[in-house]
Design a protein around this motif. Sequence first.
Motif, PDB file in Angstrom:
ATOM      1  N   ASP A 116       0.835  -1.210   0.000  1.00  0.00           N
ATOM      2  CA  ASP A 116       0.000   0.000   0.000  1.00  0.00           C
ATOM      3  C   ASP A 116       0.867   1.257   0.000  1.00  0.00           C
ATOM      4  N   SER A 117       1.985   1.195   0.732  1.00  0.00           N
ATOM      5  CA  SER A 117       2.939   2.305   0.707  1.00  0.00           C
ATOM      6  C   SER A 117       3.434   2.535  -0.720  1.00  0.00           C
ATOM      7  N   PHE A 118       3.757   1.442  -1.396  1.00  0.00           N
ATOM      8  CA  PHE A 118       4.242   1.557  -2.781  1.00  0.00           C
ATOM      9  C   PHE A 118       3.160   2.144  -3.684  1.00  0.00           C
ATOM     10  N   GLU A 119       1.913   1.738  -3.445  1.00  0.00           N
ATOM     11  CA  GLU A 119       0.813   2.247  -4.253  1.00  0.00           C
ATOM     12  C   GLU A 119       0.661   3.772  -4.040  1.00  0.00           C
ATOM     13  N   LEU A 120       0.788   4.225  -2.780  1.00  0.00           N
ATOM     14  CA  LEU A 120       0.729   5.667  -2.515  1.00  0.00           C
ATOM     15  C   LEU A 120       1.862   6.392  -3.229  1.00  0.00           C
TER      16      LEU A 120
END
Lengths: 266, 262
Positions: free
Chosen positions: A98-102
């Motif tokens: 999710d961090s990567f998606e942000l």
Amino acid sequence: MIEVDRLGRTFKVRGTVTHAVQDLSFGVEAGEFVGYLGPNGAGKSTTIKMLTGILAPTSGRLRVAGLDPSRRRTALARKIGVVFGQRTTLWWDLPLKDSFELIRLLYKVDRGAFRRRLDELCALLDIGDFLATPVRQLSLGQRMRGDITAALLHDPPILVLDEPTIGLDVVSKAGVRDFLRRLNAENGTTILLTTHDLGDVERLCRRVMLIDHGRLAFDGTVADLRAIVPGEASIEEAVTHLYLSSRRSPRTPPPRPAQDPPSVTA
Amino acid sequence: MVRTYLLLVWAWTRAAAQYPVSFALMTVGGFVASGLDVAVIWVIFTNTTSLGGFDLGEVMFLYGTACLSFAMADLLFGNVDRISQHIRAGTFDTMLIRPVSPFVQIATERFVPHRIGKVIQAAAVLVFALARLDVSDGRAWMIPVMIASGTVIFTALWALGGAAQFLLTDAPEVANAFTYGGATLMQYPLSVYGGELVRGVTYVLPLAFVNWQPGLYVLDREDPFGLPYWLRFLSPAAAAAMALVAALAWRTGIRHYRSTGS
């Protein structure tokens, strides 16, 4: 890639002026792998923060990828990857993916390119197993690999790392070093790395810069560095020699660290 | 920038959706807590028929428009008051190395849509007020204009408060005194306050343009303080001026940002 000309930064703490960096000049060409050394409080992190646009310099001229970092921060962000060993740039409570998606959203990386890049980095840094784990539950070694991945998702030509191997065990350290070497050799990424681990410098950096009391005390190859001390000196001996000699004969009065005077009543 | 804002809000909303009970409770909590304000007005009107020369419908109108502006600004940008936490934790450094305005990043960071509860409550009050009032069609156009202007004015206040944190680092309460304090002040007709205060919020900190001045136009009322009639149309100008000052202060603040050690 990086041009630094008579760069200076002062901090004013309750009326006392501290020169964190003064009269610093150097250049870094595309494709170089540079180690940036210095004792604690020498001005390493302040330099990194000016190079990345976090801090505005108080004097001098600075160009990174042709841009003035503090004035063109958002434009620079697309061309530079930054890793802080001491703190994560990921979101503590979110799973790694999710961090990567942000980050994908922040950098506006298109889905296809993002997917390819992430697969590539997953394989190289071996992070596939913990993509679904919240960042706060990762080990330091896992988190560091996650942070490096995050810094490279937008494929920047410059990577700046502030103590990336701090606290890592030998295996994790070797993995990170191996990855950085390949990134520099195969991708041509320009890398600037600060560290206290001279093993990092010996195995990775062709060039070493040493800063002390906010000024450049040495700039040359690792072999040049060793040659400072006569005989078959190790890199540790050479660096120790430089740190101590500057402490014995400082060219300027050493800056006072910004802290409260020690309490005598305790 | 708007697109990035929305994408980030959506990403954080999805993250919050993993805890639906918490989201529901906080939304209801916000709705109920701000509902107590209305109860206070209600109690006042059980004892009197007018407050500062305004009847129940008119007071509810002023309350509803002020609260709706504030709740919108709070929902969209209220997170900005967390800046001192970000500065102390060092997470603000991280925002500065990303290619998106740190203002947008702070506003969206851990965005939780539960503040929508306050928006709904304020909107409900406004609808109730409009049902009691007889606003002429020729004057109703001012209502969306004043709410939009009010939202900008409160957002600018948050940005100003945030900018002050770069210098003060540890005093979010100072900023909150103006944002939350300002919102509370504007919930009542300004005629209940003294003339000095009213001049202050008209000419210095333009809170009167959130709901009071344009509200006098919508309600077609004389200004109890005898201020010029044309002030009623200045809300968009006041909002633009506030936004400009706030943007400059924010930029200056970031240039004076000192980061933390290491």
